[in-house]
Scaffold this motif. Sequence first.
Motif, short mmCIF file in Angstrom:
data_model
loop_
_atom_site.label_atom_id
_atom_site.label_comp_id
_atom_site.label_asym_id
_atom_site.label_seq_id
_atom_site.Cartn_x
_atom_site.Cartn_y
_atom_site.Cartn_z
N THR A 1 0.82 -1.22 0.00
CA THR A 1 0.00 0.00 0.00
C THR A 1 0.86 1.28 0.00
N TYR A 2 0.19 2.36 -0.36
CA TYR A 2 0.82 3.69 -0.32
C TYR A 2 1.30 3.98 1.10
N GLN A 3 0.43 3.69 2.08
CA GLN A 3 0.75 4.02 3.47
C GLN A 3 2.00 3.29 3.94
N ALA A 4 2.14 2.03 3.56
CA ALA A 4 3.33 1.27 3.99
C ALA A 4 4.59 1.90 3.40
N ALA A 5 4.53 2.26 2.11
CA ALA A 5 5.70 2.86 1.47
C ALA A 5 6.03 4.20 2.11
N GLU A 6 4.99 4.98 2.36
CA GLU A 6 5.17 6.30 2.98
C GLU A 6 5.85 6.15 4.35
N TYR A 7 5.40 5.17 5.12
CA TYR A 7 5.98 4.95 6.44
C TYR A 7 7.45 4.55 6.33
N LEU A 8 7.74 3.60 5.45
CA LEU A 8 9.12 3.11 5.33
C LEU A 8 10.06 4.23 4.86
N ILE A 9 9.55 5.07 3.97
CA ILE A 9 10.42 6.12 3.42
C ILE A 9 10.59 7.27 4.41
N THR A 10 9.50 7.65 5.08
CA THR A 10 9.57 8.88 5.88
C THR A 10 9.74 8.66 7.38
N LYS A 11 9.34 7.50 7.88
CA LYS A 11 9.35 7.37 9.35
C LYS A 11 10.32 6.29 9.86
N SER A 12 11.12 5.74 8.98
CA SER A 12 12.04 4.69 9.44
C SER A 12 13.47 5.22 9.38
N ASP A 13 14.35 4.45 10.00
CA ASP A 13 15.71 4.94 10.20
C ASP A 13 16.72 4.11 9.41
N PHE A 14 16.39 3.77 8.17
CA PHE A 14 17.30 2.95 7.37
C PHE A 14 18.48 3.80 6.88
N VAL A 15 19.60 3.12 6.61
CA VAL A 15 20.76 3.84 6.06
C VAL A 15 20.34 4.31 4.66
N GLU A 16 20.19 5.61 4.51
CA GLU A 16 19.47 6.13 3.35
C GLU A 16 20.06 5.73 2.00
N ASP A 17 21.38 5.88 1.85
CA ASP A 17 21.94 5.64 0.52
C ASP A 17 22.04 4.16 0.16
N ARG A 18 21.79 3.27 1.15
CA ARG A 18 21.82 1.83 0.81
C ARG A 18 20.43 1.20 0.80
N PHE A 19 19.43 2.02 1.01
CA PHE A 19 18.03 1.57 0.86
C PHE A 19 17.66 1.92 -0.58
N ILE A 20 17.74 0.92 -1.48
CA ILE A 20 17.65 1.26 -2.91
C ILE A 20 16.33 0.87 -3.56
N GLY A 21 15.51 0.08 -2.87
CA GLY A 21 14.27 -0.29 -3.55
C GLY A 21 13.24 -0.92 -2.65
N LEU A 22 12.02 -1.00 -3.19
CA LEU A 22 10.90 -1.63 -2.49
C LEU A 22 10.33 -2.73 -3.38
N LYS A 23 9.99 -3.84 -2.76
CA LYS A 23 9.41 -4.94 -3.53
C LYS A 23 7.95 -5.06 -3.09
N VAL A 24 7.06 -5.21 -4.07
CA VAL A 24 5.63 -5.10 -3.73
C VAL A 24 4.81 -6.27 -4.27
N GLY A 25 3.68 -6.48 -3.62
CA GLY A 25 2.75 -7.55 -4.01
C GLY A 25 2.58 -8.49 -2.84
N MET A 26 1.34 -8.84 -2.55
CA MET A 26 1.06 -9.74 -1.42
C MET A 26 -0.09 -10.66 -1.80
N GLY A 27 0.19 -11.95 -1.81
CA GLY A 27 -0.89 -12.91 -2.03
C GLY A 27 -1.25 -13.16 -3.48
#
Length: 491
Positions: free
Chosen positions: A288-314
């Motif tokens: 979902t949009y909300q999950a991506a928004e949370y991971l991008i804006t509210k998490s503390d990942f090492v920014e330059d090594r967080f290169i992608g998101l994989k999507v689809g469930m079920g």
Amino acid sequence: MSDKYRKKIHSEEIIATFQDVLILPGFTNFAPQDVDISSNLGKYHLNLPIMSSAMDTVTEEVMAINMALHGGLGVLHRNCSYERQLEMCRIVKRARSFVIDDEHVATINPNAKVAKAKFMMENYNISGIVVVNEDKKVCGIFTKRDIPFLEQDIQNGAIKDYMTMDVISIKPGASREEARKILYESRKEKLPIIDKDGFLKGLITKKDLAPEFPFASKDEEGHLLCGLALSPRFPESSESQKLLKEIDKYVDIFFIDVADFYKKDDIIGTTKLMKLLESDFVLGNIGTYQAAEYLITKSDFVEDRFIGLKVGMGSGSICTTSIQTGVGAPTLFATAQVADAIQDYNSKLSLIADGGFIKPGDLPKAFAAGADLIMSGHFFAGTEESPGFIDTIAGRKVKVYRGMGSKEARTSGYISDRYIEGSKMLTEGVSNYVPYVGDVAGVLATLKEGLANGMIYAGARSIQDMKEVSLGIVSIVGQRETQPHDLIGKF
Ligand code: XMP
């Protein structure tokens, strides 16, 4: 009057999937040969935007090597020990490089007999051997052309009396172009890599330099790219951490591999893993949009090594998550949702649409919905290069394809945390036979052609252009009409 619950079913957010939509034809102002299907995953440029799933009946070292050779990427699965993962990564990284590492170069002592070199050449199918002395320093090279004519010289002669002492070599770290130039100018077949102190560091051969796979996915040193699935759980034992750091040396991209990554514990574990390791990370799956928004804006990942998101469930062909739990985000829907969030918050992230692809024509639809790359298990499970044996059922060749949430896969003990931890009874995948479909090169050729032709009809010259084309929902009658119909045979 409240419409809270009615809107949940009847909102504007229809959960559409590949078969529900078609791409509208667009104006094509370029020639077919100008279509460019290459795409980016972070800093990595892939000539083929196709990946094979991290599943134990899809991607082990043979599949990973072949996917990378053809310009895509195979993500090694995680249903095994760290030791086995390390072995797979090593094999992928060392495959088909134009440099043979020093430990794999055949060497011989100058005092050895010519007969020994002749035996080695015949049995190892090589045409030359590097001669190194007791101190492991290079002192010559002995090739088939140096073998003396007389049998008694072969039996009794020493290598040092026949070898070429003036060794044409290259320094460590030299480029493919430099090596090619020296080999051409010297008309030699082999080029030892020798450091400034005279020690052998590897070997380059003319054969390995020839770009047999010109579109292969490679790192800066010319080795194949290596992707590995990883649990988001941080390993507490120092032994495991040590092994992971060793694995890290061979991996370019880790793929955090869980059914649903929008979970606090998984995010915390991954944040710690990113601090321990140095390679890049793709996180997933989300839907979902909300999950991506949370991971991008509210998490503390090492920014330059967080290169992608994989999507689809079920959506996967072996998935039962949606049936068992009532929750899901079909891949096309998830792609559009997350693509919007990436556009809004971090346009540098790459988006991988994972699972649910049934026909080649589903690929262009994923790109139209905002994907940069696609991942499939279904297309590759029945190939020659997937793990497992070819069986025969009713005269048809088949291979086993199993969901990582199937009973068969989960009882191995390594993958239980891909789903809900502690849940033992509820399987979220199935295991079954799929038709054997020949080698991966043939499957990729069909997918490539479907994608390229789709792009031509849509009027999109590149994957980026593809993101701009229009998609429309097809009515049920329309869906029937766009399949072969009203014929005597069954399809
Ligand atoms: P396809 O459609 O290519 O899908 O077969 C492969 C993708 O499905 C995911 N996967 C699973 N999902 N239960 C699930 O709900 C499972 O057992 C399972 N195993 C794999 C995974 O994302 C894969 O890439």
